[in-house]
Design an enzyme around this catalytic site. Structure first.
Site, PDB file in Angstrom:
ATOM      1  N   ALA A   1      -6.367   3.096   5.249  1.00 61.04           N
ATOM      2  CA  ALA A   1      -6.510   2.776   6.670  1.00 61.04           C
ATOM      3  C   ALA A   1      -6.229   1.319   7.012  1.00 61.04           C
ATOM      4  O   ALA A   1      -6.376   0.925   8.167  1.00 61.04           O
ATOM      5  CB  ALA A   1      -7.918   3.144   7.131  1.00 61.04           C
TER       6      ALA A   1
ATOM      7  N   ASN B   1     -13.929   2.680   1.507  1.00 59.45           N
ATOM      8  CA  ASN B   1     -12.554   2.702   1.002  1.00 59.45           C
ATOM      9  C   ASN B   1     -11.749   1.465   1.382  1.00 59.45           C
ATOM     10  O   ASN B   1     -11.033   0.901   0.555  1.00 59.45           O
ATOM     11  CB  ASN B   1     -11.828   3.962   1.483  1.00 59.45           C
ATOM     12  CG  ASN B   1     -12.222   5.193   0.686  1.00 59.45           C
ATOM     13  OD1 ASN B   1     -12.676   5.092  -0.447  1.00 59.45           O
ATOM     14  ND2 ASN B   1     -12.068   6.355   1.279  1.00 59.45           N
TER      15      ASN B   1
ATOM     16  N   HIS C   1     -10.508  -2.843  11.726  1.00 59.74           N
ATOM     17  CA  HIS C   1     -10.512  -3.485  10.412  1.00 59.74           C
ATOM     18  C   HIS C   1      -9.843  -4.848  10.523  1.00 59.74           C
ATOM     19  O   HIS C   1      -8.740  -4.963  11.075  1.00 59.74           O
ATOM     20  CB  HIS C   1      -9.743  -2.639   9.395  1.00 59.74           C
ATOM     21  CG  HIS C   1     -10.198  -1.217   9.315  1.00 59.74           C
ATOM     22  ND1 HIS C   1     -11.404  -0.849   8.765  1.00 59.74           N
ATOM     23  CD2 HIS C   1      -9.608  -0.063   9.734  1.00 59.74           C
ATOM     24  CE1 HIS C   1     -11.531   0.465   8.829  1.00 59.74           C
ATOM     25  NE2 HIS C   1     -10.460   0.961   9.415  1.00 59.74           N
TER      26      HIS C   1
END
Length: 271
Positions: free
Chosen positions: A128, A194, A224
């Protein structure tokens, strides 16, 4: 050496939201052939019903009719031990999405040893987050600091230790729910680990990578951010990811990175 005109024979481990999205994307790709899917025993009948006879659906590596050329894991952390380790040991190259599990040093060592024993390659998917290639390249010249900041809507942290820190259903301002190392983030927030683990393994490691996790009622997507500095200079990358249309908890980019890994495997020119 693989026949240049033959499709790459692929085993997929897992057939949840990511696995199904990947399969749909490559189902008609002449350079790839998903010939095997490994899922838990209780899912086999449903997956067979969805895929038909063209795919061998089994519940273990031992049940495979033959060894595939390449395996893609998108099933969760337990699949690394149960399926990826034996495939690597048998000589099958593997790409994995469950990077958060690699905060467990024993598991990382087991995967590395299996790959060495089988002469296989283990590829960690970027998932991601973007910029992993730049971070890994910057590592070659030396990194001084790497930080990952993960920001989610408050309800995205339900079922985590954040519930003991604040009322996630009634927040009006952002609150930091974790600050520490990537290894501790993976231990305390395993379902959200992750990206932090990927950044850490590409850069300065799980213990030196600084992580900050935030519950923020002002955002509607998972955000993020990676900040790094070193001999290369400085970098800052921020991504606001959309989920898969049929699963709001799963990053679309994670599925796209898995699709890219398969197509790179079949390609003679890779970027």
């Amino acid at each position: 050496m693989r026949n240049a005109h033959a499709p790459v024979d692929v085993a997929m481990i897992g057939f949840g939201a990511i696995g199904a999205a990947v399969y749909r994307a490559v189902e008609h790709d002449a350079a790839l052939r998903v010939a095997h899917v490994i899922v838990p025993e209780h899912q086999c009948d449903a997956v067979r019903g969805a895929l038909g006879e063209r795919v061998d659906v089994v519940s273990s590596v031992d049940a495979l009719a033959y060894r595939p050329q390449f395996a893609l894991e998108c099933a969760g952390h337990g699949a690394l031990v149960d399926h990826v380790v034996p495939l690597l040991r048998a000589g099958t190259d593997c790409a994995v999405a469950s990077i958060g599990a690699l905060s467990d040093l024993a598991l990382l060592d087991a995967l590395s040893e299996a790959a060495d024993e089988g002469g296989a390659t283990l590829t960690l998917l970027s998932g991601a987050i973007g910029g992993v290639d730049a971070l890994a390249a910057a590592k070659q010249g030396g990194l001084d600091e790497v930080q990952y900041i993960g920001r989610k809507p408050p309800l995205g942290w339900l079922g985590t230790p954040a519930e003991a820190l604040c009322d996630l259903r009634a927040m009006t301002a952002e609150q930091t729910i974790f600050e520490g190392s990537a290894r501790d983030a993976a231990r305390l927030y395993p379902k959200n680990a992750n990206v932090a683990a990927t950044v850490a393994l590409a850069g300065v490691g799980l213990d030196a990578t600084k992580v900050r996790l935030i519950a923020d009622p002002a955002v509607t997507r998972n955000v993020h951010r990676v900040v790094a500095r070193g001999a290369f200079g400085e970098m800052s990358i921020e991504m606001s990811g959309k989920p898969l249309p049929d699963n709001p908890k799963t990053s679309a980019l994670t599925a796209f990175s898995a699709i890219r890994a398969l197509r790179n495997r079949a390609s003679h020119c890779v970027i």
